[in-house]
Every structure is written in C-alpha cells, then in structure tokens.
Write a protein that holds these residues in place. Structure first.
Motif, PDB file in Angstrom:
ATOM      1  N   PHE A 135       6.112  -1.449  -7.864  1.00  0.00           N
ATOM      2  CA  PHE A 135       3.895  -1.770  -7.336  1.00  0.00           C
ATOM      3  C   PHE A 135       4.510  -0.873  -5.835  1.00  0.00           C
ATOM      4  CE2 PHE A 135       6.008  -5.264  -9.641  1.00  0.00           C
ATOM      5  CZ  PHE A 135       4.225  -5.642 -10.675  1.00  0.00           C
ATOM      6  N   GLY A 136       3.163  -1.189  -5.490  1.00  0.00           N
ATOM      7  CA  GLY A 136       2.999  -0.887  -3.576  1.00  0.00           C
ATOM      8  C   GLY A 136       3.526  -1.731  -2.405  1.00  0.00           C
ATOM      9  N   ASP A 137       3.341  -1.797  -1.330  1.00  0.00           N
ATOM     10  CA  ASP A 137       3.572  -2.232  -0.478  1.00  0.00           C
ATOM     11  C   ASP A 137       3.502  -3.588  -0.131  1.00  0.00           C
ATOM     12  OD1 ASP A 137       4.536  -3.178   2.362  1.00  0.00           O
ATOM     13  OD2 ASP A 137       4.143  -1.229   2.564  1.00  0.00           O
ATOM     14  N   LEU A 138       4.152  -4.214  -0.255  1.00  0.00           N
ATOM     15  CA  LEU A 138       3.503  -5.877  -0.393  1.00  0.00           C
ATOM     16  C   LEU A 138       2.751  -6.325   1.227  1.00  0.00           C
ATOM     17  CD1 LEU A 138       6.173  -8.366  -1.789  1.00  0.00           C
ATOM     18  CD2 LEU A 138       4.268  -7.755  -2.600  1.00  0.00           C
ATOM     19  N   SER A 139       3.026  -5.304   2.089  1.00  0.00           N
ATOM     20  CA  SER A 139       2.231  -5.872   3.308  1.00  0.00           C
ATOM     21  C   SER A 139       0.916  -6.063   2.500  1.00  0.00           C
ATOM     22  CB  SER A 139       2.302  -5.256   4.269  1.00  0.00           C
ATOM     23  OG  SER A 139       2.332  -3.795   4.114  1.00  0.00           O
ATOM     24  N   ASP A 140      -0.235  -4.663   1.233  1.00  0.00           N
ATOM     25  CA  ASP A 140      -1.089  -4.851   1.326  1.00  0.00           C
ATOM     26  C   ASP A 140      -1.057  -6.144   0.079  1.00  0.00           C
ATOM     27  OD1 ASP A 140      -3.062  -2.923   0.928  1.00  0.00           O
ATOM     28  OD2 ASP A 140      -2.427  -3.381  -1.356  1.00  0.00           O
ATOM     29  N   ALA A 141      -3.021  -6.035   0.793  1.00  0.00           N
ATOM     30  CA  ALA A 141      -3.721  -7.308  -0.232  1.00  0.00           C
ATOM     31  C   ALA A 141      -3.835  -6.878  -1.719  1.00  0.00           C
ATOM     32  CB  ALA A 141      -4.186  -7.823   0.079  1.00  0.00           C
ATOM     33  N   PRO A 164      12.451 -15.515 -24.891  1.00  0.00           N
ATOM     34  CA  PRO A 164      13.390 -15.265 -23.475  1.00  0.00           C
ATOM     35  C   PRO A 164      13.183 -13.896 -22.701  1.00  0.00           C
ATOM     36  CG  PRO A 164      15.024 -15.400 -24.917  1.00  0.00           C
ATOM     37  CD  PRO A 164      13.981 -15.576 -25.240  1.00  0.00           C
ATOM     38  N   THR A 165      12.899 -14.518 -21.430  1.00  0.00           N
ATOM     39  CA  THR A 165      12.352 -12.899 -20.803  1.00  0.00           C
ATOM     40  C   THR A 165      13.816 -12.769 -20.202  1.00  0.00           C
ATOM     41  OG1 THR A 165      10.156 -13.179 -20.912  1.00  0.00           O
ATOM     42  CG2 THR A 165      11.575 -11.169 -18.663  1.00  0.00           C
ATOM     43  N   VAL A 166      15.205 -11.740 -19.978  1.00  0.00           N
ATOM     44  CA  VAL A 166      16.571 -12.054 -19.368  1.00  0.00           C
ATOM     45  C   VAL A 166      16.639 -11.248 -18.137  1.00  0.00           C
ATOM     46  CG1 VAL A 166      16.878 -13.155 -22.196  1.00  0.00           C
ATOM     47  CG2 VAL A 166      17.223 -10.807 -21.770  1.00  0.00           C
ATOM     48  N   ALA A 167      15.791  -9.914 -18.173  1.00  0.00           N
ATOM     49  CA  ALA A 167      16.219  -9.177 -17.394  1.00  0.00           C
ATOM     50  C   ALA A 167      15.404  -8.168 -17.064  1.00  0.00           C
ATOM     51  CB  ALA A 167      17.729  -8.594 -18.072  1.00  0.00           C
ATOM     52  N   GLY A 168      15.423  -7.445 -16.359  1.00  0.00           N
ATOM     53  CA  GLY A 168      14.353  -6.043 -15.323  1.00  0.00           C
ATOM     54  C   GLY A 168      14.585  -5.603 -14.487  1.00  0.00           C
ATOM     55  N   GLU A 169      13.968  -4.835 -13.945  1.00  0.00           N
ATOM     56  CA  GLU A 169      14.091  -4.753 -13.082  1.00  0.00           C
ATOM     57  C   GLU A 169      12.617  -4.515 -11.731  1.00  0.00           C
ATOM     58  OE1 GLU A 169      14.966  -0.588 -12.897  1.00  0.00           O
ATOM     59  OE2 GLU A 169      13.778  -0.047 -13.884  1.00  0.00           O
ATOM     60  N   VAL A 170      12.498  -4.747 -10.388  1.00  0.00           N
ATOM     61  CA  VAL A 170      11.715  -4.544  -9.822  1.00  0.00           C
ATOM     62  C   VAL A 170      11.607  -4.141  -8.558  1.00  0.00           C
ATOM     63  CG1 VAL A 170      10.013  -6.432  -8.429  1.00  0.00           C
ATOM     64  CG2 VAL A 170      11.023  -7.069 -10.758  1.00  0.00           C
ATOM     65  N   TYR A 171      10.995  -2.608  -8.170  1.00  0.00           N
ATOM     66  CA  TYR A 171      10.921  -2.196  -7.238  1.00  0.00           C
ATOM     67  C   TYR A 171       9.184  -1.626  -6.932  1.00  0.00           C
ATOM     68  CZ  TYR A 171      15.395   0.704  -8.688  1.00  0.00           C
ATOM     69  OH  TYR A 171      16.427   0.693  -9.117  1.00  0.00           O
ATOM     70  N   ASP A 426      17.224  -7.960   3.376  1.00  0.00           N
ATOM     71  CA  ASP A 426      15.840  -8.351   2.996  1.00  0.00           C
ATOM     72  C   ASP A 426      14.685  -7.637   2.894  1.00  0.00           C
ATOM     73  OD1 ASP A 426      13.465  -9.690   4.693  1.00  0.00           O
ATOM     74  OD2 ASP A 426      13.183  -8.374   5.359  1.00  0.00           O
ATOM     75  N   THR A 427      14.893  -6.029   2.055  1.00  0.00           N
ATOM     76  CA  THR A 427      13.961  -4.820   1.478  1.00  0.00           C
ATOM     77  C   THR A 427      13.926  -5.877  -0.026  1.00  0.00           C
ATOM     78  OG1 THR A 427      14.845  -3.113   2.901  1.00  0.00           O
ATOM     79  CG2 THR A 427      13.761  -2.942   0.939  1.00  0.00           C
ATOM     80  N   PRO A 428      12.511  -5.942  -0.370  1.00  0.00           N
ATOM     81  CA  PRO A 428      12.178  -6.253  -0.976  1.00  0.00           C
ATOM     82  C   PRO A 428      13.073  -5.916  -2.768  1.00  0.00           C
ATOM     83  CG  PRO A 428      10.013  -6.112  -0.242  1.00  0.00           C
ATOM     84  CD  PRO A 428      11.317  -5.024   0.746  1.00  0.00           C
ATOM     85  N   THR A 429      12.815  -4.537  -2.054  1.00  0.00           N
ATOM     86  CA  THR A 429      13.457  -3.717  -3.655  1.00  0.00           C
ATOM     87  C   THR A 429      14.861  -3.892  -3.828  1.00  0.00           C
ATOM     88  OG1 THR A 429      12.569  -1.448  -4.107  1.00  0.00           O
ATOM     89  CG2 THR A 429      14.444  -1.586  -4.520  1.00  0.00           C
ATOM     90  N   ILE A 430      15.946  -4.544  -2.884  1.00  0.00           N
ATOM     91  CA  ILE A 430      16.827  -5.135  -3.202  1.00  0.00           C
ATOM     92  C   ILE A 430      17.524  -6.593  -3.229  1.00  0.00           C
ATOM     93  CG2 ILE A 430      19.055  -4.998  -1.439  1.00  0.00           C
ATOM     94  CD1 ILE A 430      19.235  -2.440  -0.436  1.00  0.00           C
ATOM     95  N   ALA A 431      16.659  -7.038  -2.850  1.00  0.00           N
ATOM     96  CA  ALA A 431      16.432  -8.913  -2.232  1.00  0.00           C
ATOM     97  C   ALA A 431      16.438  -9.012  -3.557  1.00  0.00           C
ATOM     98  CB  ALA A 431      14.939  -8.892  -1.515  1.00  0.00           C
ATOM     99  N   SER A 432      16.519 -10.477  -3.688  1.00  0.00           N
ATOM    100  CA  SER A 432      16.013 -11.489  -4.418  1.00  0.00           C
ATOM    101  C   SER A 432      15.316 -11.323  -5.497  1.00  0.00           C
ATOM    102  CB  SER A 432      16.441 -13.093  -4.606  1.00  0.00           C
ATOM    103  OG  SER A 432      16.148 -13.232  -5.650  1.00  0.00           O
ATOM    104  N   LYS A 433      15.282 -10.926  -6.873  1.00  0.00           N
ATOM    105  CA  LYS A 433      14.134 -11.361  -7.480  1.00  0.00           C
ATOM    106  C   LYS A 433      13.652 -13.234  -8.001  1.00  0.00           C
ATOM    107  CE  LYS A 433      13.849  -6.941  -6.826  1.00  0.00           C
ATOM    108  NZ  LYS A 433      15.145  -6.675  -6.014  1.00  0.00           N
ATOM    109  N   TYR A 434      14.548 -13.673  -7.529  1.00  0.00           N
ATOM    110  CA  TYR A 434      14.079 -14.900  -7.958  1.00  0.00           C
ATOM    111  C   TYR A 434      12.753 -15.788  -8.021  1.00  0.00           C
ATOM    112  CZ  TYR A 434      15.236 -20.362  -8.795  1.00  0.00           C
ATOM    113  OH  TYR A 434      14.602 -22.064  -9.306  1.00  0.00           O
TER     114      TYR A 434
END
Length: 772
Positions: A135-141, A164-171, A426-434
């Motif tokens: 996704f893009g920058d989360l500062s964008d609505a 079950p959705t068991v894994a993945g990645e979010v950037y 605190d960077t969304p790419t590194i931060a928890s995806k909980y």
C-alpha cells in the motif's frame, strides 16, 4: 443455424477490448473473417496480458520447473509437490491488484476466493491462506481506505469459507500510492487418488457447468487487470467480481465429493475470463474442442447476450468434463449441496470452441487461438542499466552525516541510536501487523502450529481428513517474501534476494525449502525501463531457484501496475516479484519461532562477517528519506550453509529461536526477538575505523540469521558450527533482563532501550495512523 457475420469493427471498438490494431488484423487472418462482438470480446480477454502473458512468456521459459518432488508444474491450476508418506501439497499465488484499487473489499475477497478454487480444482482441500500486500503512505486518506477495505475483504472471505489465514507480509511505500498490490496464496492437501487436471478428453463426454449462477459482475475483468489505472478506472466497478464465501464452502465440498467418484474427467475454475477461459483452455490442453450452449447456463439476470455470458467473471463457478453416462451422478451431488449443476455442452473432435445461443452459433474460434497460440512480444533489452539505477548506484554512505557513539544529526535534529531504533520500529513496514492478522481466523481447522507474527514463516500441520491430530507429525511451512526496494535498485540482485529470503525464512522454522510459486508485479513492459526491470528480475528468480533447488511450479504475472501523475505521465510501482515458497517439516514437534525463549540463552549470529550495507536499506529510506545504493548480494554457497546449519540446529533441539536479518538490520532483528516474550538481551558488536556505526546497527546483509541456544549445549553447538560454517559465525550476546543493550566490543554503549518502550512503538504504529 445462422452464419456468423463479417462486419469490421472501428478502431475505438477494438481498443475498448484492450486489443491493438495489429492484433485485430491477426484475429481476422486466423478466422478468415471479421469476428462478431462476442468473439472480439473473447479474444480481448484471452489475449490480455493477464491471461496469455504475451510480454512475459519468453522470460518465464528460463525458470527451472522440475525436481524430484514436483508432481505438477506450470500450466495447471496449481502446482503440486510430494511431501512423502502419500501426502501431496497443492499451492499457488495470484494477484487481484486493480480490482482491489477500485473496490478494496470485493477485490481482495474475490482474490481469496479465486486462489482457493485453483487449489480445490486440483482435488486438494484448502488448508491455509497467505497474502502479500503493498500500500501507499498511511498518511493518505485513500490509502487508509484501501488498506482497511482489503484487510476486511481478506478476513471476511477466508473466515467465512473456513480456511485459516496464517501468514503474509505487508509493506507501505509511496510507490504503491495509486496502485496497491493484493497477492493471495493458498495451500491444499490432496484428497483424491488422482490429481485432477484441466485437459478435456473423450469425444462425446458431457461438459457440466456447476456452482453459482452467472451475472454481469466482473465483466471484462481480465482486460481491466491488464491496463494502467487512471482516473476513469473508478468507472470500472462492474469489472470487479462479487464473491460469496458461504457458497464457495459448499462448492469445495461438492467438488471434492464429485472428484472422489472418479466420474470427473477434467475440471477448470472459471476465474479470469470466465466461460471463455475455461472452455478454451480445457479444449486446447486436451487437443479437442468444446461446444457449449449458453441457453443451458443458469443466470441471475435477465436479458443477457452472448458477449456478457462469455466475459462475465461471476464467482464460485466451475466447468467439468464428465464421463458420459455419469453426469446425473455428479448433478445429484451438487444439488445436495444446493448448487447449480447442468449439462451445458459436450467435448467435440474438432479443436474449436463453439458457443451456441438461441439456436444459432454465437461464436466459433479455434481453441488454441484463444488459449496457447496467442501473441508473443519479444522486446529489446536495454544495453546498459537505465539512468535512475546508475545514479542510485553512485551513492556512497559517506554522503550521510557523520555519526558518533551517541548518534547523528538528521537534518537539524540530533538523534541518538535509541531514537533511531524506536523510529524504525514505529515504521509501518517494520511495525507489528497485529491490527491486520487479528481480523483473520488463524486457527480454524485446528492445524496452525505457529501463529502469524510469531515466526519468520507459517507452519501448518498436514492432517488428512480422517486422521487424528496426534497421529500427524508432518508439517508444511510457507512464506511470501520480496523487498521491492531491492528489486527497484537492482532487479537481478533484488530478485535473487527475494528467493533467498523466502528460503531463509523457512529454514528459520526448521523447514526444508521445496518449491516456489511467484507473483510478478511490474509496470508496463512496453516501457524500456519497465521491461529491463522485468527481464532482469526474472533472470534473478531463475538463477536463485536453481541455486537453492526450489523449482517454480507456477504463478501469476501482473503487469501495467501504474497510475498517471498530475501531468499524465505513467508512474509504475516498484518492481515486485513476490515469492511464495513452501517447505517440509518432518516433525512439527521440532520447530521454533523468532522470539527469545529463556533467560541465559546465548545469542549467535550465523552468516558472513562481511560489512552490511546501508544501500537500499529501510534505515536509509525512513530516516534519511533516500532511496539509493545497491542492495546486499547473495553468496549462495554461504546461504545454503547457513540455512542447513539453522535447520539442523532446530531439528537437534539446540536452537530455541531463529530470526533472519531483514529490514532494519541487526538492531531491528534483535529488538523483534526481544519483543515476542518481553525478554531483553545484551549484545556486543565489533567496531572498526572503516565502518560507520549506523552500518553496524541498521545496515542490511544477506544470509544472516540470529539464533539463541541453551548454555547447556554450547560445546556441541560450537563444535558443529566450526565444522559446518568455518569462521562464518560468532557468539554475540546473552538473553536476559528487560532491555535491549547493544555495546561495542570495548563496552561502550550504543543502544539501551527498554523492551516496554520498544513494544509500545512497534505495537501501535499502524493503529495510530489509522485513527488520523
């Protein structure tokens, strides 16, 4: 029956189907006449990049596709590998990028539904879902809306269908601001004695339409997925499919029951291009033809014309070839599951797709002209790297502000190493995806061994339907990986790194890497730079798969992922060849996660002692707002050794935790290992006059894994390391206390961060941005 007409189409009508003028002329040449509207639409979807890979097929030929465990490779709905002991695993990855940009919930939901159908079409019961999201920058609505809608769509479909959705990645990166990537991967365990394939056989055998009804949703979805996103793309909502996960659950059970009768000769999911794709591909793969009567197709809308029937991508539909005389047996099964099932056609000897409608021939086209004898474009590769890459490669770490043992200036602000570590966490790419995976049902089916976020890869117990959990020791590990910034800066090395990291993540849980499925997400191949990125990335994937013995069993190519800027100039995403990899775990009792387990355990760094690089790093992009340099290069001899040592240590019960160094380098990897069980660590790093401190702390490097082992087995462990890794390892610290402390080798403190402070930054990063 009436003859098909021969009225030529205008340039605008041809372009509306996604066809080029020269392609239209080729259609006329092949048919010996002008196509009618329905036929033009059929060619439009089947000759789209999404279906025929006309720009990428020559590049895909270099992929290794065979191996001792490969049962089914590219060309079928999914790949299948042999796990031993009679167990066979089907797996595949697919994209649903453009639909998710326009209609995030349904785009993502139907992406999940489509990849599940690829799995159970083979005769496999789906056992797990993974995803790879950009996704893009989360500062964008708008980005926040797309992100939330995509996650909700994935969770809704997966949770309702009971997989079950068991894994993945979010950037998150501005490169995806207008064009998110939604790649869905699924795994399934074969339940049928024979793997069900798609090629039609048996002239006179009936063709059955089963599943849901056909409507006008998803019209021309394949063509829509093969064009750039523009401001007008929001008008293409009808091209986005609408899914029904509860109906899909019934379809799974009905199909598996039908396959077990032995009465199904061939099966094909009606995914991209719907009826057009399923009829032409089944016919072409069997070197036969299919005649289909649209009057027999169950519909949910009135007044549909052949063009709409043939291009609809309504979900939860399948096409079967059945043994003649056993069609009613199959129909009865689907009716018991309250699904549609009708004989809609038959297999014919003439190798054509003939479509009937209201007593006339609505379309008649050679099957191969739609399915495999499609246009191929051989494009010229740039003789030298493009200017953006050459300029990026000239970057040197010396251009950054000077640093000392406390930290460095970022702009006019002095930041300590503690500050910078917390900022990276605190960077969304590194931060928890909980926030993401808490919405997914991770434990349905009761076979998930490690939950999302707990390890570098997912682990699922492989349990046949009639077996008790206690009887099943075999597991399968799976991951999706790609650092697209690496690929952008160096497509060849970046793609190699993606394959290596996927294998490394499997090895970090104790799994033997077996094979991959890939999702190649790129911009336009018609642009010289775009093709250079695609061609070099494909070469990197091919070389890495050969080096690591992980053949490619299939996948998906998604091109034209770009949007127009304010000046009308196409802006492509970062080239993103997502690698979905599966691995074998002989004993699910001998695995580990990434978090420290015990105070007093010793911490080791496995891998080369070569200097890490700040080029292409998360630190450089996040802290210094610079995308430049070259990514780390993979030494495959070392990579294989490091992974083998890690797997052996886990299976011996020596290694209590394992985590590879990825975004953020050593400091972030150590912090993530601390966070899982709130256990701190004290680590020492060697410092030299030739190396910057930020390179040591946050530089990135290939083939490195941080592990922890019990002090009780250190002698055996280190003897093994000396014999199998030579000098490519070091003991760096000890687990314990409530802080992460990183010291120099002469005891000067670089980082001293309370684990509670690290957790607070890491855990709340995404959620606080969504509350803007």
């Amino acid at each position: 029956m009436s003859e098909i007409g021969s009225t030529p189409f205008t340039a605008e009508e041809i372009a509306a189907e996604g066809l080029k003028p020269e392609e239209y002329q080729e259609i006329v040449n092949r048919l010996g006449r002008h196509p009618n509207k329905a036929e033009l639409g059929m060619f439009g979807v089947m000759w789209s990049e999404h279906c025929c890979y006309k720009n990428s097929r020559p590049l895909l030929k270099q992929f290794p596709t065979t191996g001792e465990r490969i049962l089914v490779g590219p060309g079928e709905n999914a790949g299948v590998v042999d796990l031993g002991n009679g167990l066979q695993l089907a797996f595949k990855i697919e994209s649903h990028n453009h639909p998710s940009a326009v209609e995030p919930f349904q785009g993502a939901a139907t992406g999940v539904g489509g990849i599940l159908r690829d799995i159970f079409t083979m005769g496999a019961r789906p056992i797990a879902i993974l995803n790879s999201l950009r996704f893009g920058d989360l500062s964008d609505a708008r980005t926040r809306r797309i992100f939330q809608g995509v996650v909700e769509g994935i969770s809704n479909y997966g949770n309702c269908v009971g997989v079950p959705t068991v894994a993945g990645e979010v950037y998150f990166d501005r490169a995806y601001q207008g064009n998110p990537l939604v790649n869905a991967m699924a795994l399934g365990l074969m339940e049928t004695q024979e793997i069900v394939k798609a090629g039609a056989s048996g002239v006179g055998n009936p063709v059955l339409y089963v599943g849901s009804t056909t409507g006008r949703d998803g019209m021309g979805g394949a063509s829509f997925a093969s064009a750039e996103l523009t401001d007008k793309s929001m008008d293409d909502r009808p091209a986005v499919q609408v899914g029904d996960p509860f109906l899909e659950k019934s379809l799974i059970e009905a199909c598996l029951e039908a396959f077990k009768t032995g009465a199904v000769v061939a099966a094909q999911d009606m995914g991209a291009a719907g009826i057009t794709c399923s009829t032409s591909e089944m016919a072409a793969k069997g070197n036969l033809g299919i005649e289909l009567n649209l009057d027999k197709i169950p519909v949910r809308e009135t007044g549909m014309v052949p063009y709409e029937y043939l291009l609809s991508e309504s979900q939860e539909r399948m096409l079967f070839v059945a043994e003649k005389g056993r069609e009613q047996e199959l129909i009865d099964i689907f009716h018991r599951w309250e699904l549609q099932a009708v004989v809609a056609g038959e297999v014919i000897a003439e190798p054509i797709v003939r479509i009937l409608y209201q007593g006339e021939i609505a379309a008649e086209i050679p099957a191969t002209a739609l399915a495999d004898n499609t246009p191929i474009y051989h494009r010229e590769l740039l003789e030298e790297p493009p200017e953006y890459a050459r300029k990026a490669w000239d970057w040197k770490a010396e251009s950054l502000p000077a640093c000392d043992y406390e930290g460095l200036f970022v702009g006019n602000t002095y930041k300590t190493w503690n500050d910078l570590l917390l900022q990276l966490l605190d960077t969304p790419t590194i931060a928890s995806k909980y926030w993401v995976y808490r919405q997914y049902d991770r434990q349905v089916q009761n076979n998930t061994i490690l939950l999302p976020g707990g390890a570098d890869a997912a682990i699922v117990r492989v349990r046949p339907l009639d077996a008790k959990p206690s009887e099943c020791k075999t597991g399968v590990a799976a991951t999706t990986d790609c650092n697209s910034r690496y690929v952008y800066l160096d497509p060849y090395e970046g793609a190699k790194a993606a394959v290596a990291e996927a294998a490394r993540n499997l090895s970090c849980v104790g799994a033997e890497p077996l094979a991959i499925t890939d999702n190649l997400n790129f911009g336009s191949p018609e642009q010289a730079v775009g093709y250079w990125q695609l061609a070099n990335a494909c070469r990197g994937v091919a070389d890495a798969c050969r080096e690591l013995g992980t053949p490619v069993t299939g996948g998906n190519v998604s091109l034209y992922n770009e949007t127009l800027d304010s000046n009308g100039v196409p802006q492509a995403i970062y080239p993103t060849p997502v690698i979905g990899m599966v691995g074998l775990i002989p004993d699910i009792g001998k695995v580990c996660g990434q978090a420290w387990q015990n105070e007093g355990d010793f911490i080791y760094l496995l891998g080369s002692l070569q200097l890490p690089t700040l080029g292409a790093s998360e630190y450089l992009a996040t802290i210094h707002n610079t995308v430049a340099g070259k990514p780390p290069t993979v030494n495959f001899d070392l990579e294989r050794q490091v992974q083998a040592v890690c797997r052996y240590g886990i299976r011996q019960g020596w290694i209590n935790s394992a985590h590879d160094l990825a975004e953020g380098g050593l400091a972030v990897a150590l912090a993530e290992a601390c966070i899982g069980n709130r256990l701190g660590a004290e680590v020492k790093v060697a410092v030299s006059d030739t190396q910057r401190l930020d390179e040591i702390l946050f530089g990135e490097v290939a083939s490195n894994i941080v592990v922890s082992v019990s002090s009780k087995i250190v002698a055996d462990w280190e003897d093994y390391l000396r014999s199998n890794l030579a000098n490519n390892w070091q003991k760096i610290g000890t687990v314990g206390n409530s802080s992460l402390k990183i010291l120099t080798d002469d005891n000067l403190s670089l980082i001293n961060v309370k684990i509670d402070s690290a957790i607070e930054c890491w855990q709340q990063a995404i959620e606080k941005r969504l509350s803007i």
